[in-house]
Write a protein that holds these residues in place. Structure first.
Motif, PDB file in Angstrom:
ATOM      1  N   GLY A 236     -47.692 -45.739  30.860  1.00 50.66           N
ATOM      2  CA  GLY A 236     -47.695 -44.469  31.567  1.00 50.66           C
ATOM      3  C   GLY A 236     -47.789 -44.232  32.965  1.00 50.66           C
ATOM      4  O   GLY A 236     -47.661 -45.630  33.734  1.00 50.66           O
ATOM      5  N   LYS A 237     -48.123 -43.245  33.401  1.00 53.43           N
ATOM      6  CA  LYS A 237     -48.215 -43.131  35.005  1.00 53.43           C
ATOM      7  C   LYS A 237     -49.640 -43.618  35.444  1.00 53.43           C
ATOM      8  O   LYS A 237     -50.552 -43.094  34.682  1.00 53.43           O
ATOM      9  CB  LYS A 237     -47.997 -41.756  35.286  1.00 53.43           C
TER      10      LYS A 237
ATOM     11  N   THR B 234     -48.803 -46.506  25.720  1.00 53.60           N
ATOM     12  CA  THR B 234     -48.442 -46.163  24.235  1.00 53.60           C
ATOM     13  C   THR B 234     -47.962 -47.109  23.307  1.00 53.60           C
ATOM     14  O   THR B 234     -47.149 -48.146  24.057  1.00 53.60           O
ATOM     15  CB  THR B 234     -47.551 -44.672  24.077  1.00 53.60           C
TER      16      THR B 234
END
Lengths: 157, 157
Positions: free
Chosen positions: B28-29, B140
């Motif tokens: 993710g970021k 994830t």
């Protein structure tokens, strides 16, 4: 790992808590980690790394003891483990390791200290991964229990 | 702390898990720790210490992901987080930090690695105590989530 490595951490923790928070800890018998597991609610963990030695230290507190230390230091008791408590546990971890570093440095074991990491979570357990053994010392107090765990590999002296 | 410090840890984790456990993580970021808290069930923590730099890294896994990694590596899925799982998380933490250390060393940031410490406990949180900021990257996967948190103080270069 030699028992001579654990005593500086033991005396350093007792000293820090008595000076900073008028809290007297009663040390139990040091033992090998295999025989005992420390469980607690907030822990400070710090890495030690140098050309001759590497290892890790953890100081684990039951919530009731951590909150009592805060109360004695600041006059106010938080109702749970919050950012102030984790900061305080990080500070204690730094001071304990710094105190032990001075004593061990005098004996010829030099290392740099990493920055501390603090873990919060009901009844967590800690495992130190190193070549040698992990030593654990339990402490009791009026307000709850604490544990020190030290694992220390000496690569060369 | 500069974002250039986090990328070697990110790519190192993805690489280790794909190679060792055929597990693909979706990053993710990256963000500053203040905006997000990682919660997980087993974490590997390692200290980094050198004359110019000090810091700490944590890699946190949800139980379902840690067990799935074990299953893919060993062919058998443990029913809970046991000693084998914590050893594996310690090994991953060592490999991720070792990989990043090589990349950062090439850029002139030298440090020694401490030995890893592994924390087990349902839904624990981690806080890194350093001068600068802590960066966090969520990942994830099909089997659950993971997080890397890195805090890295550069004293001089």
């Amino acid at each position: 790992m030699n028992v001579e490595f654990i005593n500086p951490f033991l005396s350093s923790l007792m000293n820090v808590l008595e000076t900073m928070a008028m809290t007297k800890l009663e040390p139990g018998k040091p033992s090998l980690k295999k025989e005992e597991t420390s469980r607690g609610d907030v822990s400070g963990i710090i890495g030690m790394a140098g050309p001759q030695t590497k290892g890790s230290l953890s100081v684990t507190f039951q919530e009731s003891l951590a909150l009592s230390i805060m109360e004695k230091m600041l006059g106010e008791r938080p109702d749970k483990i919050n950012d102030e408590v984790t900061d305080m546990v990080g500070e204690i971890t730094n001071m304990v390791t710094g105190g032990a570093k001075n004593i061990l440095g005098d004996k010829g074991y030099e290392f740099d200290m990493a920055t501390p990491t603090i873990v919060s979570g009901k009844d967590h357990t800690i495992s130190h991964q190193c070549e040698g053994a992990t030593l654990i010392i339990p402490f009791t107090s009026e307000s709850g229990n604490a544990y020190i765990e030290v694992s220390f590999d000496v690569l060369a002296k």
